[in-house]
Design a protein around this motif. Structure first.
Motif, PDB file in Angstrom:
ATOM      1  N   TRP A   4       0.808  -1.221   0.000  1.00  0.00           N
ATOM      2  CA  TRP A   4       0.000   0.000   0.000  1.00  0.00           C
ATOM      3  C   TRP A   4       0.843   1.275   0.000  1.00  0.00           C
ATOM      4  O   TRP A   4       0.373   2.335  -0.395  1.00  0.00           O
ATOM      5  N   THR A   5       2.095   1.193   0.469  1.00  0.00           N
ATOM      6  CA  THR A   5       2.918   2.403   0.561  1.00  0.00           C
ATOM      7  C   THR A   5       4.085   2.420  -0.415  1.00  0.00           C
ATOM      8  O   THR A   5       4.702   3.465  -0.607  1.00  0.00           O
ATOM      9  N   CYS A   6       4.416   1.270  -0.996  1.00  0.00           N
ATOM     10  CA  CYS A   6       5.574   1.155  -1.892  1.00  0.00           C
ATOM     11  C   CYS A   6       6.870   1.579  -1.202  1.00  0.00           C
ATOM     12  O   CYS A   6       7.777   2.123  -1.830  1.00  0.00           O
ATOM     13  N   THR A   7       6.961   1.331   0.097  1.00  0.00           N
ATOM     14  CA  THR A   7       8.181   1.651   0.831  1.00  0.00           C
ATOM     15  C   THR A   7       8.990   0.377   1.045  1.00  0.00           C
ATOM     16  O   THR A   7       8.478  -0.727   0.928  1.00  0.00           O
ATOM     17  N   ARG A   8      10.251   0.562   1.359  1.00  0.00           N
ATOM     18  CA  ARG A   8      11.162  -0.554   1.574  1.00  0.00           C
ATOM     19  C   ARG A   8      10.900  -1.190   2.938  1.00  0.00           C
ATOM     20  O   ARG A   8      10.488  -0.523   3.885  1.00  0.00           O
ATOM     21  N   GLY A   9      11.183  -2.461   3.031  1.00  0.00           N
ATOM     22  CA  GLY A   9      11.007  -3.173   4.289  1.00  0.00           C
ATOM     23  C   GLY A   9      11.823  -2.565   5.417  1.00  0.00           C
ATOM     24  O   GLY A   9      11.360  -2.483   6.556  1.00  0.00           O
ATOM     25  N   ALA A  10      13.039  -2.120   5.101  1.00  0.00           N
ATOM     26  CA  ALA A  10      13.907  -1.511   6.120  1.00  0.00           C
ATOM     27  C   ALA A  10      13.296  -0.236   6.684  1.00  0.00           C
ATOM     28  O   ALA A  10      13.538   0.118   7.843  1.00  0.00           O
ATOM     29  N   GLU A  11      12.499   0.453   5.884  1.00  0.00           N
ATOM     30  CA  GLU A  11      11.839   1.666   6.366  1.00  0.00           C
ATOM     31  C   GLU A  11      10.601   1.306   7.189  1.00  0.00           C
ATOM     32  O   GLU A  11      10.329   1.934   8.215  1.00  0.00           O
ATOM     33  N   ILE A  12       9.876   0.288   6.764  1.00  0.00           N
ATOM     34  CA  ILE A  12       8.676  -0.123   7.494  1.00  0.00           C
ATOM     35  C   ILE A  12       9.021  -0.586   8.909  1.00  0.00           C
ATOM     36  O   ILE A  12       8.328  -0.229   9.866  1.00  0.00           O
ATOM     37  N   VAL A  20      -5.777  13.529   6.689  1.00  0.00           N
ATOM     38  CA  VAL A  20      -4.946  12.482   6.070  1.00  0.00           C
ATOM     39  C   VAL A  20      -3.867  12.075   7.066  1.00  0.00           C
ATOM     40  O   VAL A  20      -3.232  12.921   7.695  1.00  0.00           O
ATOM     41  N   LEU A  21      -3.668  10.781   7.194  1.00  0.00           N
ATOM     42  CA  LEU A  21      -2.610  10.261   8.047  1.00  0.00           C
ATOM     43  C   LEU A  21      -1.315  10.259   7.245  1.00  0.00           C
ATOM     44  O   LEU A  21      -1.248   9.699   6.147  1.00  0.00           O
ATOM     45  N   TRP A  22      -0.272  10.907   7.772  1.00  0.00           N
ATOM     46  CA  TRP A  22       1.027  11.004   7.095  1.00  0.00           C
ATOM     47  C   TRP A  22       2.102  10.330   7.927  1.00  0.00           C
ATOM     48  O   TRP A  22       2.203  10.538   9.130  1.00  0.00           O
ATOM     49  N   TRP A  23       2.926   9.563   7.253  1.00  0.00           N
ATOM     50  CA  TRP A  23       4.104   8.950   7.854  1.00  0.00           C
ATOM     51  C   TRP A  23       5.303   9.709   7.299  1.00  0.00           C
ATOM     52  O   TRP A  23       5.542   9.721   6.103  1.00  0.00           O
ATOM     53  N   THR A  24       6.067  10.352   8.173  1.00  0.00           N
ATOM     54  CA  THR A  24       7.257  11.097   7.753  1.00  0.00           C
ATOM     55  C   THR A  24       8.491  10.425   8.347  1.00  0.00           C
ATOM     56  O   THR A  24       8.746  10.505   9.543  1.00  0.00           O
ATOM     57  N   VAL A  84       4.959   9.819   3.387  1.00  0.00           N
ATOM     58  CA  VAL A  84       4.074   8.836   2.782  1.00  0.00           C
ATOM     59  C   VAL A  84       2.654   9.043   3.313  1.00  0.00           C
ATOM     60  O   VAL A  84       2.434   8.962   4.527  1.00  0.00           O
ATOM     61  N   PRO A  85       1.690   9.296   2.423  1.00  0.00           N
ATOM     62  CA  PRO A  85       0.299   9.365   2.887  1.00  0.00           C
ATOM     63  C   PRO A  85      -0.211   7.945   3.140  1.00  0.00           C
ATOM     64  O   PRO A  85       0.076   7.026   2.375  1.00  0.00           O
ATOM     65  N   LEU A  86      -0.931   7.774   4.218  1.00  0.00           N
ATOM     66  CA  LEU A  86      -1.452   6.452   4.565  1.00  0.00           C
ATOM     67  C   LEU A  86      -2.961   6.433   4.338  1.00  0.00           C
ATOM     68  O   LEU A  86      -3.702   7.188   4.965  1.00  0.00           O
ATOM     69  N   GLY A 110      -6.503   3.740   3.203  1.00  0.00           N
ATOM     70  CA  GLY A 110      -7.045   2.387   3.126  1.00  0.00           C
ATOM     71  C   GLY A 110      -6.496   1.448   4.173  1.00  0.00           C
ATOM     72  O   GLY A 110      -6.435   1.769   5.362  1.00  0.00           O
ATOM     73  N   ARG A 111      -6.094   0.280   3.721  1.00  0.00           N
ATOM     74  CA  ARG A 111      -5.624  -0.758   4.633  1.00  0.00           C
ATOM     75  C   ARG A 111      -4.348  -0.343   5.362  1.00  0.00           C
ATOM     76  O   ARG A 111      -4.143  -0.704   6.525  1.00  0.00           O
ATOM     77  N   ALA A 112      -3.490   0.427   4.709  1.00  0.00           N
ATOM     78  CA  ALA A 112      -2.260   0.880   5.370  1.00  0.00           C
ATOM     79  C   ALA A 112      -2.606   1.768   6.566  1.00  0.00           C
ATOM     80  O   ALA A 112      -2.041   1.616   7.652  1.00  0.00           O
ATOM     81  N   ALA A 113      -3.528   2.701   6.381  1.00  0.00           N
ATOM     82  CA  ALA A 113      -3.941   3.579   7.477  1.00  0.00           C
ATOM     83  C   ALA A 113      -4.580   2.768   8.592  1.00  0.00           C
ATOM     84  O   ALA A 113      -4.328   3.017   9.783  1.00  0.00           O
ATOM     85  N   ALA A 114      -5.406   1.787   8.241  1.00  0.00           N
ATOM     86  CA  ALA A 114      -6.062   0.955   9.243  1.00  0.00           C
ATOM     87  C   ALA A 114      -5.037   0.189  10.071  1.00  0.00           C
ATOM     88  O   ALA A 114      -5.167   0.099  11.304  1.00  0.00           O
ATOM     89  N   ILE A 115      -4.019  -0.348   9.432  1.00  0.00           N
ATOM     90  CA  ILE A 115      -2.980  -1.098  10.133  1.00  0.00           C
ATOM     91  C   ILE A 115      -2.217  -0.175  11.084  1.00  0.00           C
ATOM     92  O   ILE A 115      -2.007  -0.497  12.265  1.00  0.00           O
ATOM     93  N   VAL A 116      -1.815   0.976  10.592  1.00  0.00           N
ATOM     94  CA  VAL A 116      -1.036   1.897  11.429  1.00  0.00           C
ATOM     95  C   VAL A 116      -1.873   2.396  12.608  1.00  0.00           C
ATOM     96  O   VAL A 116      -1.398   2.441  13.746  1.00  0.00           O
ATOM     97  N   ARG A 117      -3.131   2.727  12.354  1.00  0.00           N
ATOM     98  CA  ARG A 117      -4.007   3.169  13.459  1.00  0.00           C
ATOM     99  C   ARG A 117      -4.174   2.058  14.503  1.00  0.00           C
ATOM    100  O   ARG A 117      -4.121   2.316  15.699  1.00  0.00           O
ATOM    101  N   ARG A 118      -4.367   0.827  14.049  1.00  0.00           N
ATOM    102  CA  ARG A 118      -4.531  -0.304  14.971  1.00  0.00           C
ATOM    103  C   ARG A 118      -3.258  -0.513  15.792  1.00  0.00           C
ATOM    104  O   ARG A 118      -3.329  -0.704  17.020  1.00  0.00           O
ATOM    105  N   LEU A 119      -2.113  -0.470  15.147  1.00  0.00           N
ATOM    106  CA  LEU A 119      -0.852  -0.676  15.866  1.00  0.00           C
ATOM    107  C   LEU A 119      -0.589   0.452  16.856  1.00  0.00           C
ATOM    108  O   LEU A 119      -0.131   0.202  17.975  1.00  0.00           O
ATOM    109  N   MET A 120      -0.903   1.667  16.472  1.00  0.00           N
ATOM    110  CA  MET A 120      -0.701   2.806  17.366  1.00  0.00           C
ATOM    111  C   MET A 120      -1.648   2.731  18.575  1.00  0.00           C
ATOM    112  O   MET A 120      -1.266   3.069  19.686  1.00  0.00           O
ATOM    113  N   ALA A 121      -2.884   2.279  18.353  1.00  0.00           N
ATOM    114  CA  ALA A 121      -3.855   2.158  19.437  1.00  0.00           C
ATOM    115  C   ALA A 121      -3.456   1.062  20.420  1.00  0.00           C
ATOM    116  O   ALA A 121      -3.733   1.143  21.609  1.00  0.00           O
ATOM    117  N   GLY A 122      -2.779   0.034  19.911  1.00  0.00           N
ATOM    118  CA  GLY A 122      -2.363  -1.090  20.744  1.00  0.00           C
ATOM    119  C   GLY A 122      -0.988  -0.924  21.359  1.00  0.00           C
ATOM    120  O   GLY A 122      -0.463  -1.844  21.960  1.00  0.00           O
TER     121      GLY A 122
END
Length: 74
Positions: A11-19, A33-37, A56-58, A60-72
């Motif tokens: 969903w973000t086309c970013t490298r694994g090392a960055e994720i 908009v949720l932004w990952w800088t 990186v703008p987040l 759909g599913r990318a935003a949902a994943i990041v929101r879930r991880l941040m909430a947890g």
């Protein structure tokens, strides 16, 4: 977790090392908009004078994943 990782890559086309370096402090909501800088110092282009922070703008599913991880606490 592997599924989240792969979904973020697609969903973000970013490298694994960055994720794997994604941190709560790198994520902000701006104008609805949720932004990952990712700081330039943590990217593969950190040695290039012309490089800038990776923004990186987040959506759909990318935003949902990041929101879930941040909430947890992740």
């Amino acid at each position: 977790q592997v599924q989240d990782f792969l979904t973020l890559q697609l969903w973000t086309c970013t490298r694994g090392a960055e994720i794997v370096q994604l941190r709560r402090e790198f994520v902000r909501e701006e104008g609805g908009v949720l932004w990952w800088t990712m700081p330039k110092a943590l990217t593969k282009n950190r040695h290039s004078d012309a490089a800038v922070d990776l923004r990186v703008p987040l959506f759909g599913r990318a935003a949902a994943i990041v929101r879930r991880l941040m909430a947890g606490g992740g």
